[in-house]
Design an enzyme around this catalytic site. Structure first.
Site, mmCIF file in Angstrom:
data_model
loop_
_atom_site.group_PDB
_atom_site.id
_atom_site.type_symbol
_atom_site.label_atom_id
_atom_site.label_comp_id
_atom_site.label_asym_id
_atom_site.label_seq_id
_atom_site.Cartn_x
_atom_site.Cartn_y
_atom_site.Cartn_z
ATOM 1 C CG HIS A 22 10.986 -33.819 11.827
ATOM 2 N ND1 HIS A 22 10.480 -33.010 12.812
ATOM 3 C CD2 HIS A 22 12.344 -33.681 11.880
ATOM 4 C CE1 HIS A 22 11.478 -32.402 13.440
ATOM 5 N NE2 HIS A 22 12.618 -32.794 12.890
ATOM 6 C CD GLU A 23 14.897 -35.463 9.581
ATOM 7 O OE1 GLU A 23 15.598 -34.541 9.111
ATOM 8 O OE2 GLU A 23 14.835 -35.703 10.797
ATOM 9 C CG HIS A 26 14.809 -30.232 9.171
ATOM 10 N ND1 HIS A 26 14.672 -29.084 9.912
ATOM 11 C CD2 HIS A 26 14.674 -31.274 10.054
ATOM 12 C CE1 HIS A 26 14.462 -29.397 11.181
ATOM 13 N NE2 HIS A 26 14.453 -30.717 11.289
#
Length: 454
Positions: A22-23, A26
């Site tokens: 997920h990170e 980003h």
């Protein structure tokens, strides 16, 4: 490995994988958009390990593995050198900020597809979708012992788990559904209609298949004698390890059918033949029940025997595709599970299902991760895929402090032509924190009720 240690371990592994992907979404998009990234952290709190890369980013593994974050240069959070100002997040166009925010949930979506693909290629062992016993709605629909369920509605059911997952949503919606089956001993297919609209208005959704009246073949208790009680009719006639195949000429498929057969025999009176398999031999043994106290305390006709502790039956089916066929299958499964997840959220808000069985906390996730891991790699990958999908969708909810909340701000900015005011964003942060705190409180409450109180 004990269940507690295994649960903690697999929770850490699962959250570590999901949060990292997920990170990274980003992080990767931020870097491509020219934003300066200061820190990439998996977990919160005190750093257990950290390293600064050549790119100037501080990579951190923190003590609390319940999330993570990517810290980017931002003039709203501190002084920024004039030379770095063009690389600040807040200086980017609204479209770049939207891309950076949505990249995290999108990474979870891609991970979900990849995990489903790997699961299909490896092959998930399961049980064949063969009916063992029927009652209630299932029996009224004409489903019988030995029927193989080929499809529920428009969803094919190559395994029992697939059949179960297709039946549960229809049961929760009280929606009639057609089931395509192949009767035992036949090559043709027939369609039965399960009148799920006749199910009780409220029932335990965790036992939906049981309320439908379906017992799978692999769940039937085998008819193996475990203990013969002294002084009872079976003493000296039956032996430990005998597999009972028929009583008075009636075939016996599961241990649950024995009490009914014995009561019928007792009411008829006299002796009967009990057919058994013993060490490869087939025997017919004469026996007559007596009226005595049963294990539950009531009086009934009994033979005086107890079942052997059932061992887990071997898996007799597998959900598998070739590497190429697994690609569209993974996308189909992701779309289907996304639809089902939104449908479950709708049922929870409408009150059709209990939020107690909808919102899971870390204890439930940890125990599930450990249980799935014990069943093999493919089962664990399927659970991890669903968790990744859930994490991605959860983060898209329009709640401030989540990715969806930031996305909402940027959409408003596009509509009005200027950024949302600091005052509105600050108020949104408080509202978001309250909502997340409430959601976490509900999750922990459900954990306590479902895992510690019951």
């Amino acid at each position: 490995m004990s269940e507690f240690i295994g649960s903690v371990w697999w929770l850490i592994v699962s959250l570590g994988v999901l949060v990292t992907f997920h990170e990274f979404g980003h992080y990767w998009v931020a870097r491509r958009c020219g934003v300066k990234v200061l820190r990439f952290s998996v977990g919160f709190g005190k750093a257990l390990w950290s390293r600064r890369g050549r790119d100037g980013v501080e990579y951190v593994i923190a003590a609390i593995p319940l999330g993570g974050y990517v810290k980017m240069l931002d003039e709203r959070e501190g002084d920024v050198a004039p030379a770095d100002a063009p690389r600040a997040f807040n200086r980017q166009t609204v479209w770049k900020r939207i891309a950076i925010v949505i990249a995290g949930p999108f990474a979870n979506l891609l991970l979900c597809v990849a995990l489903f693909w790997a699961m299909f290629v490896i092959g998930r062992p399961d049980y064949a979708p063969v009916v063992g016993e029927t009652s209630g709605v299932a029996a009224s629909a004409g489903l019988q012992r030995g029927d193989t369920m080929l499809a529920v509605g428009d969803r094919e059911t190559p395994t029992w788990s697939e059949a179960q997952l297709a039946l549960i949503p229809a049961a929760l919606d009280h929606r009639d559904v057609e089931v395509k089956v192949r009767p035992q001993g036949r090559t043709g297919e027939v369609v039965r209609t399960l009148r799920l609209s006749k199910l009780p208005e409220h029932f335990d959704e965790r036992r939906a298949v049981e309320f439908i009246g379906l017992t799978p073949r692999h769940a039937l208790m085998p008819t193996v004698v475990g203990r013969v009680l002294p002084g009872k009719p079976a003493w000296g006639v039956l032996a430990e390890g005998d597999r009972i195949t028929a009583i008075d000429g009636d075939p016996i498929a599961s241990w649950d059918a024995i009490p009914t057969a014995v009561q019928k025999l007792g009411k008829r009176g006299g002796t009967a033949m009990v057919e058994v398999e013993r060490k490869g031999d087939r025997l017919a043994l004469e026996i007559a029940p007596v009226w005595a106290r049963a294990p539950n305390g009531s009086y009934a006709w009994v033979l005086g025997m107890e079942p052997a502790a059932p061992a887990e039956p071997p898996k007799d089916a597998v959900l598998r595709y070739g590497p190429l066929d697994a690609i569209p299958a993974a996308f189909r499964e992701t779309v289907h599970q996304t639809s089902e997840l939104f449908a479950m959220i709708g049922r929870a808000f409408s009150g059709r299902v209990s939020v107690q069985n909808t919102v899971a906390g870390p204890i439930t996730i940890a125990r599930a991760a450990n249980a799935y891991a014990q069943h093999g790699v493919a089962w664990y990958l399927s659970m991890l895929a669903l968790l990744s999908l859930s994490l991605g969708i959860l983060n898209l909810l329009p709640i401030p402090i989540l990715d969806g909340g930031h996305l909402l701000y940027y959409l408003i900015e596009l509509a009005k032509g200027s950024p949302v005011s600091e005052r509105v964003m600050a108020a949104g942060q408080y509202v978001g924190l309250a909502l997340i705190a409430g959601l976490m409180g509900l999750a922990f409450y459900n954990d306590i009720v479902n895992n510690l109180v019951r």
